[in-house]
Design a protein around this motif. Structure first.
Motif, PDB file in Angstrom:
ATOM      1  N   GLU A 114       0.518  -1.723  -0.365  1.00  0.00           N
ATOM      2  CA  GLU A 114      -0.144   0.128  -0.238  1.00  0.00           C
ATOM      3  C   GLU A 114       0.924   1.079   0.001  1.00  0.00           C
ATOM      4  O   GLU A 114       1.721   1.221   0.267  1.00  0.00           O
ATOM      5  CB  GLU A 114      -1.356  -0.102   1.016  1.00  0.00           C
ATOM      6  N   ARG A 136      -3.906   7.796   1.038  1.00  0.00           N
ATOM      7  CA  ARG A 136      -2.775   6.804   0.352  1.00  0.00           C
ATOM      8  C   ARG A 136      -3.542   6.202  -0.855  1.00  0.00           C
ATOM      9  O   ARG A 136      -5.149   6.819  -0.558  1.00  0.00           O
ATOM     10  CB  ARG A 136      -3.455   5.700   2.578  1.00  0.00           C
ATOM     11  N   HIS A 137      -3.541   5.977  -1.509  1.00  0.00           N
ATOM     12  CA  HIS A 137      -3.607   5.140  -2.416  1.00  0.00           C
ATOM     13  C   HIS A 137      -5.198   4.225  -2.126  1.00  0.00           C
ATOM     14  O   HIS A 137      -6.456   4.121  -3.023  1.00  0.00           O
ATOM     15  CB  HIS A 137      -2.776   4.052  -2.531  1.00  0.00           C
ATOM     16  N   ILE A 138      -5.258   3.986  -1.125  1.00  0.00           N
ATOM     17  CA  ILE A 138      -6.306   2.286  -1.547  1.00  0.00           C
ATOM     18  C   ILE A 138      -7.447   3.193  -0.961  1.00  0.00           C
ATOM     19  O   ILE A 138      -8.409   3.077  -1.398  1.00  0.00           O
ATOM     20  CB  ILE A 138      -5.879   1.423   0.163  1.00  0.00           C
ATOM     21  N   ILE A 164       0.970  -5.285   2.776  1.00  0.00           N
ATOM     22  CA  ILE A 164       0.119  -5.163   3.483  1.00  0.00           C
ATOM     23  C   ILE A 164      -0.628  -6.562   4.625  1.00  0.00           C
ATOM     24  O   ILE A 164      -1.102  -6.850   4.168  1.00  0.00           O
ATOM     25  CB  ILE A 164      -0.768  -5.921   1.742  1.00  0.00           C
ATOM     26  N   GLY A 172      -2.111  -3.732   6.515  1.00  0.00           N
ATOM     27  CA  GLY A 172      -2.022  -2.814   5.528  1.00  0.00           C
ATOM     28  C   GLY A 172      -2.762  -1.164   5.013  1.00  0.00           C
ATOM     29  O   GLY A 172      -1.036   0.184   5.429  1.00  0.00           O
ATOM     30  N   GLY A 173      -4.348  -1.277   3.978  1.00  0.00           N
ATOM     31  CA  GLY A 173      -3.894  -0.382   4.083  1.00  0.00           C
ATOM     32  C   GLY A 173      -4.806   0.904   5.022  1.00  0.00           C
ATOM     33  O   GLY A 173      -4.644   2.629   5.044  1.00  0.00           O
TER      34      GLY A 173
END
Lengths: 110, 114
Positions: free
Chosen positions: A32, A49-51, A92, B99-100
């Protein structure tokens, strides 16, 4: 090896001009991606953040997996955007750490 | 908005002394981290902590360093015998998940070793 490259240590643009802060990364798996900002004498703050594919303070970042880049852009810079910007991928799985680039000091001139 | 709190904001210590840097992460966060930033350099990872144990540590985090979560709310970084090169800004961070999820950082402790 995990590596983040922010090629510009310093970037100076005029107010109202477009801004692009470059970030290239080398990271195993599919991390991420994040951008953090540090205003003068303040703590590191999550910018985007990209997500979540969000736009914060007019900034956006596009993930290009082929080029392993995550450049930060803003079409019209404002003086309050002057700060230190850090690109940071994160694994991740598990308690994977954020890996910070060297940072780019952005200065917006009036 | 919840914050990560670090104390003290600035600590001056003599070389060879022990220091403990304290952090109170956000209460429902599960992952905890220490980073440091030497003046003019990039933010460097020291250690991650999850489920009451170290998940990962960097080569910087040698035997002089230790972390503890003594009471379910504080998260401390101890440097047993400080060196001049330990002078830096130390940041604590916590994260809700993997993760995110981004980190929330504290405002840092500036450690000066003289």
């Amino acid at each position: 090896a995990q590596r983040v490259t922010q090629p510009e240590k310093l970037l100076s643009v005029f107010k109202g001009a477009p801004v692009e802060l470059k970030c290239n990364y080398s990271y195993s798996g599919s991390p991420e991606l994040f951008w953090y900002v540090q205003y003068s004498r303040q703590r590191l703050q999550l910018l985007l953040r990209h997500i979540s594919r969000e736009s914060i303070k007019g900034f956006t970042a596009d993930l290009n997996k082929g080029e392993t880049s995550f450049h930060l852009k803003k079409p019209f810079a404002q003086e309050e955007d002057s700060a230190m910007y850090y690109c940071a991928p994160r694994g991740i799985q598990g308690a994977q750490k954020l890996v910070f680039g060297q940072g780019t000091r952005l200065t917006i001139n009036p | 908005e919840p914050e990560v709190t670090q104390t003290p904001s600035h600590q001056v210590t003599q070389m060879g002394q022990e220091v403990i840097l304290r952090c109170v992460p956000i209460s429902n966060h599960l992952y905890f981290y220490w980073y440091r930033q030497i003046l003019g350099q990039k933010v460097e990872f020291l250690v991650s902590f999850y489920n009451n144990e170290i998940s990962e540590k960097s080569e910087i985090f040698d035997d002089q360093f230790s972390v503890e979560r003594p009471d379910g709310s504080n998260f401390t970084l101890k440097i047993r015998s400080t060196k001049l090169e330990d002078s830096a800004m130390y940041f604590c961070a916590s994260s809700e998940g993997q993760g995110g999820y981004g980190y929330t950082f504290g405002s840092g402790t500036r450690l000066t070793v003289v």
